[in-house]
Scaffold this motif. Structure first.
Motif, PDB file in Angstrom:
ATOM      1  N   SER A 123      32.951  18.451  26.238  1.00 29.45           N
ATOM      2  CA  SER A 123      34.312  18.628  26.713  1.00 29.45           C
ATOM      3  C   SER A 123      35.014  17.290  26.706  1.00 29.45           C
ATOM      4  N   GLY A 124      36.300  17.350  26.525  1.00 23.62           N
ATOM      5  CA  GLY A 124      37.075  16.126  26.441  1.00 23.62           C
ATOM      6  C   GLY A 124      38.545  16.424  26.490  1.00 23.62           C
ATOM      7  N   GLU A 125      39.297  15.527  25.925  1.00 29.09           N
ATOM      8  CA  GLU A 125      40.745  15.600  25.994  1.00 29.09           C
ATOM      9  C   GLU A 125      41.313  15.527  24.582  1.00 29.09           C
ATOM     10  N   CYS A 126      42.263  16.399  24.270  1.00 29.00           N
ATOM     11  CA  CYS A 126      42.905  16.376  22.952  1.00 29.00           C
ATOM     12  C   CYS A 126      43.599  15.029  22.763  1.00 29.00           C
ATOM     13  N   GLY A 127      43.337  14.400  21.618  1.00 27.73           N
ATOM     14  CA  GLY A 127      43.905  13.090  21.333  1.00 27.73           C
ATOM     15  C   GLY A 127      45.417  13.110  21.142  1.00 27.73           C
ATOM     16  N   ARG A 128      45.996  14.295  20.955  1.00 25.05           N
ATOM     17  CA  ARG A 128      47.447  14.375  20.746  1.00 25.05           C
ATOM     18  C   ARG A 128      48.183  14.893  21.973  1.00 25.05           C
TER      19      ARG A 128
ATOM     20  N   LEU B   9      46.567  15.826  25.062  1.00 22.76           N
ATOM     21  CA  LEU B   9      45.816  15.568  26.304  1.00 22.76           C
ATOM     22  C   LEU B   9      45.295  16.833  26.991  1.00 22.76           C
ATOM     23  N   ASP B  10      45.427  17.974  26.330  1.00 23.08           N
ATOM     24  CA  ASP B  10      44.876  19.204  26.874  1.00 23.08           C
ATOM     25  C   ASP B  10      43.349  19.139  26.859  1.00 23.08           C
ATOM     26  N   ASP B  11      42.723  19.965  27.699  1.00 23.11           N
ATOM     27  CA  ASP B  11      41.267  20.005  27.696  1.00 23.11           C
ATOM     28  C   ASP B  11      40.759  20.579  26.374  1.00 23.11           C
ATOM     29  N   VAL B  12      39.698  19.979  25.890  1.00 20.92           N
ATOM     30  CA  VAL B  12      39.068  20.453  24.671  1.00 20.92           C
ATOM     31  C   VAL B  12      37.624  20.766  25.029  1.00 20.92           C
ATOM     32  N   SER B  13      37.141  21.929  24.658  1.00 24.54           N
ATOM     33  CA  SER B  13      35.713  22.162  24.841  1.00 24.54           C
ATOM     34  C   SER B  13      35.162  22.837  23.605  1.00 24.54           C
ATOM     35  N   ASP B  14      33.933  22.492  23.336  1.00 26.97           N
ATOM     36  CA  ASP B  14      33.320  22.935  22.101  1.00 26.97           C
ATOM     37  C   ASP B  14      31.809  22.913  22.274  1.00 26.97           C
ATOM     38  N   THR B  15      31.117  23.419  21.294  1.00 26.79           N
ATOM     39  CA  THR B  15      29.666  23.317  21.312  1.00 26.79           C
ATOM     40  C   THR B  15      29.256  22.488  20.105  1.00 26.79           C
ATOM     41  N   LEU B  16      28.408  21.526  20.383  1.00 26.00           N
ATOM     42  CA  LEU B  16      27.990  20.603  19.337  1.00 26.00           C
ATOM     43  C   LEU B  16      26.543  20.911  18.966  1.00 26.00           C
ATOM     44  N   ALA B  17      26.273  20.987  17.683  1.00 22.70           N
ATOM     45  CA  ALA B  17      24.887  21.131  17.239  1.00 22.70           C
ATOM     46  C   ALA B  17      24.580  19.902  16.388  1.00 22.70           C
TER      47      ALA B  17
ATOM     48  N   PRO C 126      39.334  13.864  19.210  1.00 16.92           N
ATOM     49  CA  PRO C 126      39.171  15.289  19.481  1.00 16.92           C
ATOM     50  C   PRO C 126      40.541  15.965  19.512  1.00 16.92           C
ATOM     51  N   LEU C 127      40.607  17.159  18.951  1.00 18.28           N
ATOM     52  CA  LEU C 127      41.876  17.886  18.941  1.00 18.28           C
ATOM     53  C   LEU C 127      41.670  19.286  19.504  1.00 18.28           C
ATOM     54  N   CYS C 128      42.672  19.785  20.246  1.00 18.78           N
ATOM     55  CA  CYS C 128      42.573  21.152  20.777  1.00 18.78           C
ATOM     56  C   CYS C 128      42.672  22.145  19.642  1.00 18.78           C
TER      57      CYS C 128
ATOM     58  N   CYS D  46      60.273  14.651  26.746  1.00 18.32           N
ATOM     59  CA  CYS D  46      59.944  15.256  28.044  1.00 18.32           C
ATOM     60  C   CYS D  46      58.453  15.285  28.327  1.00 18.32           C
ATOM     61  N   GLY D  47      57.626  14.981  27.337  1.00 16.87           N
ATOM     62  CA  GLY D  47      56.193  14.909  27.575  1.00 16.87           C
ATOM     63  C   GLY D  47      55.490  16.251  27.660  1.00 16.87           C
ATOM     64  N   GLU D  48      56.211  17.344  27.375  1.00 17.12           N
ATOM     65  CA  GLU D  48      55.567  18.659  27.373  1.00 17.12           C
ATOM     66  C   GLU D  48      54.832  18.862  26.050  1.00 17.12           C
ATOM     67  N   ARG D  49      53.826  19.767  26.094  1.00 15.49           N
ATOM     68  CA  ARG D  49      53.117  20.091  24.852  1.00 15.49           C
ATOM     69  C   ARG D  49      54.060  20.836  23.922  1.00 15.49           C
ATOM     70  N   LEU D  50      54.217  20.348  22.712  1.00 18.69           N
ATOM     71  CA  LEU D  50      55.121  21.002  21.771  1.00 18.69           C
ATOM     72  C   LEU D  50      54.653  22.419  21.438  1.00 18.69           C
ATOM     73  N   ASP D  51      53.335  22.640  21.456  1.00 18.44           N
ATOM     74  CA  ASP D  51      52.829  23.973  21.139  1.00 18.44           C
ATOM     75  C   ASP D  51      53.223  24.997  22.207  1.00 18.44           C
ATOM     76  N   ASP D  52      53.550  24.511  23.415  1.00 16.98           N
ATOM     77  CA  ASP D  52      53.935  25.425  24.496  1.00 16.98           C
ATOM     78  C   ASP D  52      55.443  25.649  24.527  1.00 16.98           C
ATOM     79  N   LEU D  53      56.174  24.901  23.716  1.00 16.47           N
ATOM     80  CA  LEU D  53      57.631  24.939  23.769  1.00 16.47           C
ATOM     81  C   LEU D  53      58.167  25.763  22.593  1.00 16.47           C
ATOM     82  N   PRO D  54      59.363  26.313  22.740  1.00 17.06           N
ATOM     83  CA  PRO D  54      59.938  27.067  21.606  1.00 17.06           C
ATOM     84  C   PRO D  54      60.146  26.151  20.409  1.00 17.06           C
ATOM     85  N   ASP D  55      60.177  26.747  19.222  1.00 19.58           N
ATOM     86  CA  ASP D  55      60.287  25.971  17.981  1.00 19.58           C
ATOM     87  C   ASP D  55      61.547  25.109  17.942  1.00 19.58           C
ATOM     88  N   ASP D  56      62.621  25.602  18.561  1.00 17.70           N
ATOM     89  CA  ASP D  56      63.883  24.864  18.474  1.00 17.70           C
ATOM     90  C   ASP D  56      64.040  23.875  19.633  1.00 17.70           C
TER      91      ASP D  56
END
Ligand SMILES: [Zn+2]
Ligand SMILES: [Zn+2]
Length: 194
Positions: free
Chosen positions: A80-85, A87-95, A143-145, A156-166
């Motif tokens: 687990s970590g933080e998205c480099g772009r 800062l959202d939580d990132v979790s994954d399984t590593l083999a 790491p990326l989400c 505004c520092g909000e995640r662009l993926d959470d915001l409307p396209d415009d």
């Protein structure tokens, strides 16, 4: 005690394997499956890593070779970590595939000691450093989400993926804003109101 105290391994540590059952006849092999809580240091501080205590699953093979015991196999661990772009939580399984030769103490040379070649201590070997090296190398540097994460809005520092396209901000410079305020004060219409 034949070994220096600082070299003695704790057999209760699940990452310390006992090779007695394997024997020292080159070619003999033994599968080892185990799970163990993750030790500290399996990651890049504050960025991404295996949380301490998270379950590591090790699917290994011990093989007796001429100079020691070859350990190979796959370690699976949650990361687990933080998205480099954004800062959202990132979790994954590593083999991660690991492979390390643990040299018999009597087969190791002074040169090996300098190079920190992995060594057996008596009949035991410690997988901690092997795991640490393999896991840290396998972790993503950024790491990326998600591969196409848009990151954060610079304004505004909000995640662009959470915001409307415009999503946009009025491109008014603060100085122009102040000037606009002044113009409003001197505007006769607005003065009438006060
Ligand atoms: Zn992200
Ligand atoms: Zn914004």
């Amino acid at each position: 005690m034949p070994h220096h105290p600082s070299h003695r391994l704790d057999p209760r540590n699940p990452l310390v394997l006992d090779t007695r059952e394997l024997g020292r006849r080159p070619g003999s092999m033994r599968p080892v499956q185990l799970s163990a809580p993750a030790p500290e240091g399996l990651g890049i501080v504050d960025l991404i890593g295996v949380p301490v205590g998270a379950e590591l699953v090790l699917d290994l093979r011990l093989e007796s070779v001429m100079d020691g015991v070859l350990v190979s196999g796959v370690v699976t661990a949650p990361v687990s970590g933080e998205c480099g772009r954004c800062l959202d939580d990132v979790s994954d399984t590593l083999a991660v595939r690991i492979q390390e030769l643990f040299v018999y103490p009597e087969a190791s040379t002074d040169h090996d000691a300098d190079d920190e070649v992995a060594q057996l201590q008596g009949d035991h070997l410690d997988l901690t450093s092997t795991l640490r090296d393999a896991v840290v190398l396998a972790l993503p540097l950024t790491p990326l989400c998600s591969e196409d994460c848009q990151g954060l809005c610079a304004t505004c520092g909000e995640r662009l993926d959470d915001l409307p396209d415009d999503h946009s901000h009025q491109e008014t410079d603060a100085r122009w804003g102040a000037l606009a305020g002044l113009l409003q004060q001197t505007d006769p219409a607005s003065r009438e109101e006060t």
